[in-house]
Design a protein around this motif. Structure first.
Motif, PDB file in Angstrom:
ATOM      1  N   THR A  25       0.823  -1.201   0.000  1.00  0.00           N
ATOM      2  CA  THR A  25       0.000   0.000   0.000  1.00  0.00           C
ATOM      3  C   THR A  25       0.861   1.256   0.000  1.00  0.00           C
ATOM      4  OG1 THR A  25      -0.150   0.028   2.419  1.00  0.00           O
ATOM      5  CG2 THR A  25      -1.920  -1.102   1.226  1.00  0.00           C
ATOM      6  N   ALA A  26       0.273   2.327  -0.538  1.00  0.00           N
ATOM      7  CA  ALA A  26       0.856   3.671  -0.484  1.00  0.00           C
ATOM      8  C   ALA A  26      -0.287   4.566  -0.019  1.00  0.00           C
ATOM      9  CB  ALA A  26       1.361   4.100  -1.850  1.00  0.00           C
ATOM     10  N   GLU A  27      -0.240   4.974   1.233  1.00  0.00           N
ATOM     11  CA  GLU A  27      -1.362   5.696   1.810  1.00  0.00           C
ATOM     12  C   GLU A  27      -0.946   7.071   2.307  1.00  0.00           C
ATOM     13  OE1 GLU A  27      -4.100   3.251   4.239  1.00  0.00           O
ATOM     14  OE2 GLU A  27      -2.510   1.738   4.109  1.00  0.00           O
ATOM     15  N   LYS A  60       6.161  11.196  -0.755  1.00  0.00           N
ATOM     16  CA  LYS A  60       5.617  10.772  -2.050  1.00  0.00           C
ATOM     17  C   LYS A  60       6.700  10.842  -3.125  1.00  0.00           C
ATOM     18  CE  LYS A  60       0.820  12.205  -1.218  1.00  0.00           C
ATOM     19  NZ  LYS A  60       0.950  12.667   0.167  1.00  0.00           N
ATOM     20  N   LEU A  64       8.197   7.094  -3.208  1.00  0.00           N
ATOM     21  CA  LEU A  64       7.285   6.554  -4.211  1.00  0.00           C
ATOM     22  C   LEU A  64       7.580   7.041  -5.628  1.00  0.00           C
ATOM     23  CD1 LEU A  64       3.971   6.829  -2.160  1.00  0.00           C
ATOM     24  CD2 LEU A  64       5.287   4.751  -2.649  1.00  0.00           C
ATOM     25  N   ALA A  82      -2.384   9.563  -7.414  1.00  0.00           N
ATOM     26  CA  ALA A  82      -2.791   8.247  -6.908  1.00  0.00           C
ATOM     27  C   ALA A  82      -2.212   7.135  -7.791  1.00  0.00           C
ATOM     28  CB  ALA A  82      -4.309   8.154  -6.838  1.00  0.00           C
ATOM     29  N   MET A  85       1.463   6.810  -7.181  1.00  0.00           N
ATOM     30  CA  MET A  85       1.679   6.148  -5.894  1.00  0.00           C
ATOM     31  C   MET A  85       1.579   4.630  -6.038  1.00  0.00           C
ATOM     32  SD  MET A  85      -0.357   8.829  -3.405  1.00  0.00           S
ATOM     33  CE  MET A  85      -0.218   7.867  -1.885  1.00  0.00           C
ATOM     34  N   VAL A  86       0.641   4.147  -6.842  1.00  0.00           N
ATOM     35  CA  VAL A  86       0.532   2.706  -7.097  1.00  0.00           C
ATOM     36  C   VAL A  86       1.816   2.195  -7.752  1.00  0.00           C
ATOM     37  CG1 VAL A  86      -0.626   0.950  -8.523  1.00  0.00           C
ATOM     38  CG2 VAL A  86      -1.987   2.595  -7.223  1.00  0.00           C
ATOM     39  N   ALA A  89       4.749   2.319  -5.275  1.00  0.00           N
ATOM     40  CA  ALA A  89       4.668   1.308  -4.223  1.00  0.00           C
ATOM     41  C   ALA A  89       5.042  -0.069  -4.760  1.00  0.00           C
ATOM     42  CB  ALA A  89       3.276   1.281  -3.607  1.00  0.00           C
ATOM     43  N   ALA A 100      -3.476   2.619  -3.418  1.00  0.00           N
ATOM     44  CA  ALA A 100      -3.072   3.945  -2.965  1.00  0.00           C
ATOM     45  C   ALA A 100      -4.272   4.806  -2.630  1.00  0.00           C
ATOM     46  CB  ALA A 100      -2.235   4.638  -4.043  1.00  0.00           C
ATOM     47  N   THR A 102      -5.011   9.109  -1.599  1.00  0.00           N
ATOM     48  CA  THR A 102      -4.521  10.464  -1.346  1.00  0.00           C
ATOM     49  C   THR A 102      -5.712  11.412  -1.347  1.00  0.00           C
ATOM     50  OG1 THR A 102      -2.959  12.180  -2.047  1.00  0.00           O
ATOM     51  CG2 THR A 102      -3.969  10.867  -3.812  1.00  0.00           C
ATOM     52  N   CYS A 123      -5.588   1.519  -7.615  1.00  0.00           N
ATOM     53  CA  CYS A 123      -4.983   0.220  -7.361  1.00  0.00           C
ATOM     54  C   CYS A 123      -4.588  -0.384  -8.703  1.00  0.00           C
ATOM     55  CB  CYS A 123      -5.920  -0.706  -6.600  1.00  0.00           C
ATOM     56  SG  CYS A 123      -7.401  -1.184  -7.500  1.00  0.00           S
TER      57      CYS A 123
END
Length: 174
Positions: A25-27, A60, A64, A82, A85-86, A89, A100, A102, A123
């Protein structure tokens, strides 16, 4: 975690076990809640590798690989971030998939253009992602719960499209 959350976590677990794939995950705004939902099922260590809480743009960018220019131009609360970020990650955690989130959970942080309650979810894999935008502000706690639940559903839907044979096998065995 509510009953619905446990059911979706178990379904994701089964799909990942059967496909022998991994997820991370990237949260940002959800602060680890998606990771928590993924590991709610015993045996999650077989498919869950970890998560990156990227609450600030510096993380980020540095962990990421989200473009500084993108963050400056569109802010961190957009579909493109977002997606990045996926991808980031998957690379940083060496996973097949990532989820992810955001956004602005509230009560502050929003702008006229991007109000509180705006949360982008993504995702997928480094090559293919799906996204979903939440735009309702129902208060911080509910916003975070909604984002976590929606992210889990989005990822489950993605897994089913990636591995349609699992649905066929399960319906034959039932």
């Amino acid at each position: 975690m509510d009953l619905e959350g446990k059911i979706i976590s178990r379904e994701i677990s089964q799909l990942l076990w059967e496909s022998e794939k991994t997820v991370g995950t990237a949260e940002s705004c959800t602060g680890g809640r998606i990771a928590e939902a993924l590991i709610a099922v015993p045996g999650a260590s077989k498919y869950f590798k970890g998560g990156i809480i990227s609450y600030v743009n510096e993380v980020k960018e540095n962990l990421l690989g989200v473009s500084h220019e993108l963050l400056e131009e569109k802010t961190a609360v957009c579909e493109e971030v977002a997606i990045e970020m996926v991808k980031g990650a998957c690379k940083a955690l060496n996973t097949d998939y990532a989820i992810a989130a955001t956004g602005f959970a509230g009560p502050g942080g929003g702008t006229k253009e991007i109000p509180v309650g705006t949360i982008w979810l993504a995702c997928g894999t480094p090559e293919k992602q799906i996204t979903f935008k939440i735009s309702e502000d129902e208060g911080r706690d509910v916003n975070l719960m909604n984002a976590t639940n929606r992210a889990m559903h989005l990822f489950c839907e993605f897994l089913k499209t990636e591995n349609p044979k699992n649905d066929e096998e399960n319906s034959v065995e039932s």
